[in-house]
Design a protein around this motif. Structure first.
Motif, PDB file in Angstrom:
ATOM      1  N   TYR A  20       0.825  -1.208   0.000  1.00  0.00           N
ATOM      2  CA  TYR A  20       0.000   0.000   0.000  1.00  0.00           C
ATOM      3  C   TYR A  20       0.865   1.266   0.000  1.00  0.00           C
ATOM      4  CZ  TYR A  20      -2.889   3.806   1.714  1.00  0.00           C
ATOM      5  OH  TYR A  20      -3.499   5.025   1.854  1.00  0.00           O
ATOM      6  N   PHE A  50       2.381   1.795  -3.320  1.00  0.00           N
ATOM      7  CA  PHE A  50       1.356   2.349  -4.207  1.00  0.00           C
ATOM      8  C   PHE A  50       1.167   3.841  -3.946  1.00  0.00           C
ATOM      9  CE2 PHE A  50      -3.142   3.590  -4.533  1.00  0.00           C
ATOM     10  CZ  PHE A  50      -3.314   3.488  -5.910  1.00  0.00           C
ATOM     11  N   SER A 108       3.944   5.695  -5.448  1.00  0.00           N
ATOM     12  CA  SER A 108       3.764   5.692  -6.903  1.00  0.00           C
ATOM     13  C   SER A 108       2.797   6.794  -7.331  1.00  0.00           C
ATOM     14  CB  SER A 108       3.251   4.329  -7.372  1.00  0.00           C
ATOM     15  OG  SER A 108       4.193   3.306  -7.111  1.00  0.00           O
ATOM     16  N   THR A 109       1.704   6.963  -6.583  1.00  0.00           N
ATOM     17  CA  THR A 109       0.755   8.034  -6.921  1.00  0.00           C
ATOM     18  C   THR A 109       1.380   9.412  -6.701  1.00  0.00           C
ATOM     19  OG1 THR A 109      -0.206   7.932  -4.680  1.00  0.00           O
ATOM     20  CG2 THR A 109      -1.257   6.609  -6.404  1.00  0.00           C
ATOM     21  N   LYS A 150      -4.012  -4.526 -13.201  1.00  0.00           N
ATOM     22  CA  LYS A 150      -2.675  -3.992 -12.937  1.00  0.00           C
ATOM     23  C   LYS A 150      -1.624  -4.817 -13.675  1.00  0.00           C
ATOM     24  CE  LYS A 150      -2.955  -1.572  -8.516  1.00  0.00           C
ATOM     25  NZ  LYS A 150      -2.348  -1.432  -7.177  1.00  0.00           N
ATOM     26  N   ASP A 204       2.642  -3.973  -7.167  1.00  0.00           N
ATOM     27  CA  ASP A 204       2.925  -2.619  -6.674  1.00  0.00           C
ATOM     28  C   ASP A 204       4.422  -2.310  -6.689  1.00  0.00           C
ATOM     29  OD1 ASP A 204       0.289  -1.510  -5.926  1.00  0.00           O
ATOM     30  OD2 ASP A 204       0.221  -3.237  -4.606  1.00  0.00           O
ATOM     31  N   SER A 223      -1.495   6.738 -14.284  1.00  0.00           N
ATOM     32  CA  SER A 223      -2.518   6.546 -13.257  1.00  0.00           C
ATOM     33  C   SER A 223      -3.511   5.472 -13.664  1.00  0.00           C
ATOM     34  CB  SER A 223      -3.254   7.864 -12.982  1.00  0.00           C
ATOM     35  OG  SER A 223      -4.172   8.172 -14.018  1.00  0.00           O
ATOM     36  N   ALA A 226      -1.774   2.286 -12.780  1.00  0.00           N
ATOM     37  CA  ALA A 226      -1.558   2.118 -11.339  1.00  0.00           C
ATOM     38  C   ALA A 226      -2.858   1.862 -10.584  1.00  0.00           C
ATOM     39  CB  ALA A 226      -0.854   3.341 -10.771  1.00  0.00           C
ATOM     40  N   ILE A 227      -3.910   2.624 -10.920  1.00  0.00           N
ATOM     41  CA  ILE A 227      -5.182   2.499 -10.209  1.00  0.00           C
ATOM     42  C   ILE A 227      -6.062   1.415 -10.831  1.00  0.00           C
ATOM     43  CG2 ILE A 227      -7.263   3.773  -9.508  1.00  0.00           C
ATOM     44  CD1 ILE A 227      -5.575   6.307  -9.569  1.00  0.00           C
ATOM     45  N   SER A 276     -13.655  11.043 -11.820  1.00  0.00           N
ATOM     46  CA  SER A 276     -12.326  11.098 -11.194  1.00  0.00           C
ATOM     47  C   SER A 276     -11.528  12.296 -11.680  1.00  0.00           C
ATOM     48  CB  SER A 276     -11.544   9.812 -11.501  1.00  0.00           C
ATOM     49  OG  SER A 276     -12.233   8.674 -11.044  1.00  0.00           O
ATOM     50  N   VAL A 324      -0.732  14.529  -2.865  1.00  0.00           N
ATOM     51  CA  VAL A 324      -1.190  13.172  -2.525  1.00  0.00           C
ATOM     52  C   VAL A 324      -1.294  12.995  -1.010  1.00  0.00           C
ATOM     53  CG1 VAL A 324      -0.631  10.718  -2.676  1.00  0.00           C
ATOM     54  CG2 VAL A 324      -0.291  12.197  -4.654  1.00  0.00           C
ATOM     55  N   ASN A 354      -4.848  12.121   0.845  1.00  0.00           N
ATOM     56  CA  ASN A 354      -5.032  10.842   1.518  1.00  0.00           C
ATOM     57  C   ASN A 354      -5.105  10.967   3.039  1.00  0.00           C
ATOM     58  OD1 ASN A 354      -4.680   8.302  -0.451  1.00  0.00           O
ATOM     59  ND2 ASN A 354      -3.432   9.990  -1.219  1.00  0.00           N
TER      60      ASN A 354
END
Length: 351
Positions: free
Chosen positions: A34, A37, A40-41, A152, A164, A233, A236-237, A244, A276, A280
């Motif tokens: 996680y 990830f 990465s974002t 993915k 990931d 993205s 990744a997502i 979105s 980010v 989050n």
């Protein structure tokens, strides 16, 4: 700081970035899938902010619509992977080319617009694109309001990496290459022309710089960078949907740019991390305020963005990178016994 020292720090950071995912099995509580990830974002957001920085920070054109190019890049990648079976890595150049064309064509009529008029035009673009993606005649391509669900990408060549972990390395390599390309563009003759247009538009035009060409090409390059971020993205997502990519996405990119540092490549990376992290952490912060502090109100991501933006602009009006750089220079001046004002005057003379 000497250039060789800067390069040493950069290589050290890159080495650490490449080694971190390998610690997943050794310290799973610290380096989890996680968290990889999440990083990465952050890198994807940094690429998007870098694209906006090339346009706004280095060419002086204001955009409130880069979320639209992000959406175009994401949907180009998703459609190519979902309906044509393209490999995920091949969607990046496709998204870059299409977004460059869209940005260049949008930049042509935008040549007659300056300042807040250009900002309003890009604002309209950011509002229009999500609605176009929902249009019923395009549902066969875009999936309408339900979007497109993807898978993915797995690590190639049988590498012992999780999805990931592989995405982390893939996005890191793309970000480093794009950062290197942007640095080379800005250090070239074209980059100096871009910044001359930003600083003194009429003087640049008088000196023979084709301002119309440079502004449209810069718009295209900026859109291509943001489109690549959107394509990353999508991988990744593993999901894209029109909602979105609402207008607030463009605002978040702009906030990340301002907070990181306008006109600073390093500021783009800091801005991506900031965007980010706040996005989050807003829910966790709202829970802390209600449960631990006993205050009965919700803190949305936009509220947190607003509060932090006001505080940072008051404390660091040049952005985080600019503020830290100024602090380091002031400390060096103090250690050397040179007054800060004399140091600034010397810096201006060198410039």
């Amino acid at each position: 700081m000497p250039r060789t020292s800067n390069k040493a720090w950069l290589w050290a950071l890159l080495a650490a970035a490449f080694l971190v995912p390998l610690l997943r099995d050794a310290v799973p509580d610290v380096v989890s899938d996680y968290r990889l990830f999440l990083v990465s974002t952050m890198m994807i957001a940094a690429i998007a902010v870098l694209g906006l920085n090339l346009l706004t920070g280095f060419n002086g054109q204001i955009s409130l619509g880069h979320g639209a190019f992000y959406a175009v890049g994401a949907y180009v990648a998703a459609i190519l992977m979902d309906q044509l079976g393209w490999p995920y890595w091949l969607t990046l150049p496709a998204a870059a080319i299409i977004c460059f064309i869209v940005g260049y064509l949008f930049g042509l009529p935008a040549l007659k617009l300056e300042g807040h008029y250009l900002a309003l035009a890009t604002f309209a673009l950011a509002l229009a694109v999500p609605q176009i993606l929902k249009y019923k005649w395009l549902e066969g391509l875009t999936g309408g309001v339900q979007g497109i669900v993807l898978s993915k990408p797995e690590a190639p060549f049988g590498l012992p990496l999780s999805e990931d972990q592989w995405l982390y390395y893939y996005i890191l390599v793309v970000m480093v290459l794009l950062y290197w390309a942007a640095a080379n563009i800005l250090n070239s003759r074209s980059g100096r022309a871009m910044m001359a247009i930003r600083d003194q538009y009429m003087a640049a035009d008088t000196m023979g710089i084709d301002t119309a060409l440079y502004k449209t090409v810069t718009f295209g390059i900026s859109a291509a960078y943001t489109g690549i971020a959107g394509a990353l993205s999508a991988s990744a997502i593993a999901f894209v949907a029109p909602d979105s990519f609402n207008f607030f996405l463009s605002i978040k990119f702009l906030i990340g740019l301002v907070v990181g540092g306008i006109g600073s490549l390093a500021g783009s990376v800091v801005g991506g991390i900031f965007y980010v992290l706040v996005d989050n952490s807003a829910q966790a912060l709202s829970t802390f305020v209600k449960n631990d502090l006993g205050l009965q109100f919700d803190l949305s991501a936009y509220t947190v963005f607003g509060i932090l933006l006001i505080v940072l602009m008051y404390l660091m009006p040049m952005g985080i990178v600019g503020g830290v750089t100024h602090l380091i220079r002031s400390l060096r001046s103090s250690l050397r016994g040179t007054p800060a004002k004399e140091h600034q005057a010397a810096a201006k003379q060198r410039a």
